[in-house]
Design a protein around this motif. Structure first.
Motif, short mmCIF file in Angstrom:
data_model
loop_
_atom_site.label_atom_id
_atom_site.label_comp_id
_atom_site.label_asym_id
_atom_site.label_seq_id
_atom_site.Cartn_x
_atom_site.Cartn_y
_atom_site.Cartn_z
N HIS A 246 16.95 27.69 35.55
CA HIS A 246 17.74 28.67 34.80
C HIS A 246 17.39 30.09 35.22
CE1 HIS A 246 20.46 29.68 31.55
NE2 HIS A 246 19.62 30.60 31.13
N ALA A 247 16.11 30.33 35.48
CA ALA A 247 15.71 31.66 35.93
C ALA A 247 16.29 31.97 37.31
CB ALA A 247 14.19 31.77 35.96
N LEU A 248 16.38 30.98 38.17
CA LEU A 248 16.98 31.21 39.48
C LEU A 248 18.47 31.49 39.36
CD1 LEU A 248 15.25 28.47 41.66
CD2 LEU A 248 14.69 30.90 41.52
N HIS A 249 19.11 30.89 38.36
CA HIS A 249 20.55 31.11 38.16
C HIS A 249 20.86 32.43 37.48
CE1 HIS A 249 24.51 30.83 36.32
NE2 HIS A 249 23.92 30.98 35.14
N MET A 250 20.05 32.86 36.52
CA MET A 250 20.41 33.99 35.66
C MET A 250 20.75 35.28 36.42
SD MET A 250 20.91 33.55 32.47
CE MET A 250 20.97 35.31 32.12
N PRO A 251 20.10 35.62 37.52
CA PRO A 251 20.50 36.85 38.21
C PRO A 251 21.98 36.87 38.58
CG PRO A 251 18.38 36.10 39.03
CD PRO A 251 18.89 35.02 38.12
N SER A 252 22.58 35.70 38.77
CA SER A 252 23.99 35.69 39.18
C SER A 252 24.91 36.20 38.07
CB SER A 252 24.41 34.29 39.63
OG SER A 252 24.39 33.36 38.57
N HIS A 253 24.43 36.25 36.83
CA HIS A 253 25.25 36.88 35.78
C HIS A 253 25.48 38.36 36.12
CE1 HIS A 253 25.35 33.92 32.32
NE2 HIS A 253 24.66 33.28 33.26
N ILE A 254 24.44 39.02 36.62
CA ILE A 254 24.58 40.42 37.01
C ILE A 254 25.32 40.52 38.34
CG2 ILE A 254 23.34 42.53 37.59
CD1 ILE A 254 23.24 41.78 34.61
N PHE A 255 24.97 39.66 39.30
CA PHE A 255 25.65 39.71 40.60
C PHE A 255 27.16 39.51 40.44
CE2 PHE A 255 21.51 37.72 42.41
CZ PHE A 255 20.90 38.95 42.40
N THR A 256 27.56 38.61 39.53
CA THR A 256 28.98 38.36 39.30
C THR A 256 29.66 39.60 38.72
OG1 THR A 256 28.60 36.00 38.98
CG2 THR A 256 30.61 36.89 38.05
N ARG A 257 28.98 40.26 37.80
CA ARG A 257 29.56 41.47 37.19
C ARG A 257 29.78 42.56 38.23
NH1 ARG A 257 32.13 40.99 32.40
NH2 ARG A 257 30.80 40.26 30.72
N LEU A 258 28.97 42.58 39.27
CA LEU A 258 29.03 43.64 40.27
C LEU A 258 29.77 43.22 41.54
CD1 LEU A 258 25.37 44.96 39.88
CD2 LEU A 258 27.46 45.93 38.91
N GLY A 259 30.21 41.96 41.59
CA GLY A 259 30.88 41.49 42.80
C GLY A 259 29.95 41.30 43.97
N GLU A 260 28.68 41.05 43.70
CA GLU A 260 27.70 40.80 44.77
C GLU A 260 27.70 39.31 45.06
OE1 GLU A 260 26.34 43.15 46.39
OE2 GLU A 260 26.92 44.81 45.09
N TRP A 261 28.73 38.87 45.80
CA TRP A 261 28.99 37.43 45.93
C TRP A 261 27.96 36.71 46.78
CZ3 TRP A 261 31.61 36.98 41.97
CH2 TRP A 261 32.67 37.83 41.65
N GLN A 262 27.50 37.33 47.85
CA GLN A 262 26.50 36.66 48.69
C GLN A 262 25.22 36.43 47.90
OE1 GLN A 262 27.10 35.35 51.46
NE2 GLN A 262 28.66 36.50 52.59
N ASP A 263 24.81 37.41 47.11
CA ASP A 263 23.62 37.24 46.28
C ASP A 263 23.83 36.12 45.27
OD1 ASP A 263 22.18 39.22 47.53
OD2 ASP A 263 22.72 40.79 46.10
#
Length: 534
Positions: A246-263
């Motif tokens: 879950h910790a590895l996944h959670m950053p993608s909540h922010i990446f998704t909001r910013l359109g940082e798709w590769q991250d």
């Protein structure tokens, strides 16, 4: 039975739980394989002093470490071990009850709530400093009121607990968590999220490896206006708690909001791989849904399809009582069809047998859009009717946000149908109103993004009607809340009124989606425009 005090009651005896003794025994039984946090997996650091033995304290801290990253099975095991080390350790039961509720940002199923109530009963009362923790959680799981109505009381109780114990940083952390759980859905200012962040940021300075602080900061900043502030916690959390899916996944909540798709792709691949090795099916499916969404925004349809194919063997083993897995399983094929513009595939999506209306509604919406866009508008009426039935079920079940989301989708599909049937202005008006309604509902934590934003559908309808200026305005507005979204960016380029603007947007599309499938129509169009411009 323990004496206790619950919110709004007089001191006395706790109400008897209604679970059979054998079931409660099963909750408390189980193998003990706990490992001291100092020698265990990389999960961060946390300590919450409790009035229990040294052995129980160490096991409780391990459980709390897992709980803060929503590792509920491992947390339950550690809390159970703490209780076995000291049967009178009431806070170990508190921990087990908290872990039983699973994702604290969703409504727990009734069985989980009943088990939590049972765990909070028949335990020795702790000293007064910890009584408030048990009382607040007992009130949260007490039956009689819809779950959303209980959350403000829980937040108020945790606020009182934090104020009474200003030096107890775990009390402050759980107060912030409760604020996020109870945050009003219709607050454009995100006041509760900002208050929670104001509590958590100073604690993070003092406890830089606290997993809960980073986890809840990401949730606090998971709104468009605040998302950039979440990047430090997002990047740090995955490093500190590298052994938590879950910790590895959670950053993608922010990446998704910013359109940082590769991250987002990298984060969710790592999360899905670790979840698979750990046997955490729902966690893996949830990460895969975010992964599919990110790959689609990069134009990598074939890679996204492969992610879905790899997920399908998991479906029989997912926990259907929890929303994350079932939602992801229904969302992935709907996303693949709608974002590819494969209207025939969308129209033919199989229905999902689920007692969760928000899950069963996913293929209904995709089928309605697919039928309308493929020229079979008359066949969409039953799908729209089904969406409205699911909406009614959600309203009856006190899930107003999900109900509002489905109401908007039903109205949006109805508007598209009317446009297709020649009622152009009436259909556009209905679709515009539906888009406004959809955007007024905040993103649920389980959703990376809509399977098809209604304003994007509006832009595409306007473009097909030869109204590019209105279409462009619709696409630009989508991109304001869903940055770098593939279909909206391509639409904004196609609708641009001036060639230099179209060229700039197509260049951006190709820069973002540099590894896109070469045969994507949007990529072909972009390269054609840029070749002509040369």
């Amino acid at each position: 039975m323990m004496p206790c005090r619950t919110a709004g009651s007089k001191p006395g005896r706790c109400a008897p739980h209604r679970l059979p003794a054998l079931l409660l025994g099963a909750l408390l039984a189980g193998p003990v394989t706990a490992q001291h946090a100092a020698h265990g997996p990389a999960l961060g650091k946390v300590h919450m002093p409790i009035p229990c033995s040294e052995a129980a304290q160490a096991l409780f801290d391990e459980g709390l470490l897992h709980q803060h990253s929503f590792g509920h099975d491992a947390a339950t095991e550690r809390f159970r071990a703490a209780l076995q080390a000291e049967p009178a350790c009431a806070m170990a039961r508190w921990g087990m009850a908290l872990a039983r509720l699973d994702n604290l940002f969703a409504t727990p199923d009734e069985g989980a709530q009943a088990e939590a109530r049972a765990l909070l009963t028949d335990a020795a009362i702790p000293p007064a400093a910890r009584n408030a923790w048990i009382a607040a959680l007992a009130d949260l799981v007490a039956p009689g009121r819809p779950w959303p109505e209980r959350l403000p009381r829980f937040a108020a109780a945790m606020r009182d607990n934090a104020l009474a114990n200003p030096r107890d940083e775990e009390a402050q952390v759980f107060h912030a968590l409760a604020l996020l759980m109870a945050a009003p859905a219709d607050d454009a200012l995100a006041a509760a999220q900002q208050e929670a962040a104001a509590i958590l940021e100073p604690i993070w300075m003092r406890q830089p490896e606290h997993p809960g602080v980073m986890h809840y900061l990401i949730h606090a900043y998971d709104v468009p206006a605040l998302a950039p502030r979440g990047l430090p916690a997002a990047r740090r959390y995955a490093a500190v708690a590298a052994d938590s899916p879950h910790a590895l996944h959670m950053p993608s909540h922010i990446f998704t909001r910013l359109g940082e798709w590769q991250d987002s792709v990298g984060a969710n691949r790592r999360s899905a791989d670790l979840a698979r090795r750990s046997g955490l099916v729902n966690d893996e499916l949830h990460a895969r849904d975010y992964l599919v969404y990110a790959l689609l925004q990069l134009g990598r349809m074939r890679d996204a399809q492969a992610v879905w194919q790899e997920a399908q063997p998991l479906l029989p083993r997912m926990n259907r009582a929890h929303l994350g897995g079932p939602y992801a399983a229904a969302a992935m094929p709907a996303r693949l069809a709608l974002e590819a513009g494969d209207w025939a595939a969308a129209a033919a999506l199989p229905l999902v047998g689920s007692d969760r209306p928000e899950v069963a509604a996913l293929p209904r919406f995709a089928r309605a859009i697919g039928l309308i866009r493929s020229g079979r508008t008359g066949e969409a009426a039953p799908e729209i009717a089904a969406l409205r039935q699911h909406e009614a079920a959600l309203r009856a079940g006190s899930e107003p946000e999900w109900a509002a989301r489905l109401a908007a989708q039903a109205a949006g599909a109805s508007g598209l149908a009317r446009i297709a049937q020649g009622e152009v202005e009436a259909g556009l008006a209905e679709l515009r109103a539906a888009a406004e309604a959809e955007e007024a509902v905040p993103k649920d934590v389980v959703i990376p993004g809509p399977v098809a934003p209604l304003r994007e559908l509006l832009g595409e309808a306007l473009l097909s009607l030869g109204r590019p200026a209105e279409a462009e305005a619709a696409f630009v507005r989508v991109l304001a809340s869903e940055p770098k979204r593939f279909r909206s960016l391509a639409g904004a380029a196609a609708a641009a009124g001036r060639p230099p603007l179209a060229i700039a947007r197509y260049r951006l599309l190709l820069a973002i989606a540099g590894d896109a499938d070469a045969d994507r129509p949007e990529i072909v169009a972009a390269r054609g425009v840029l070749a002509t411009a040369r």
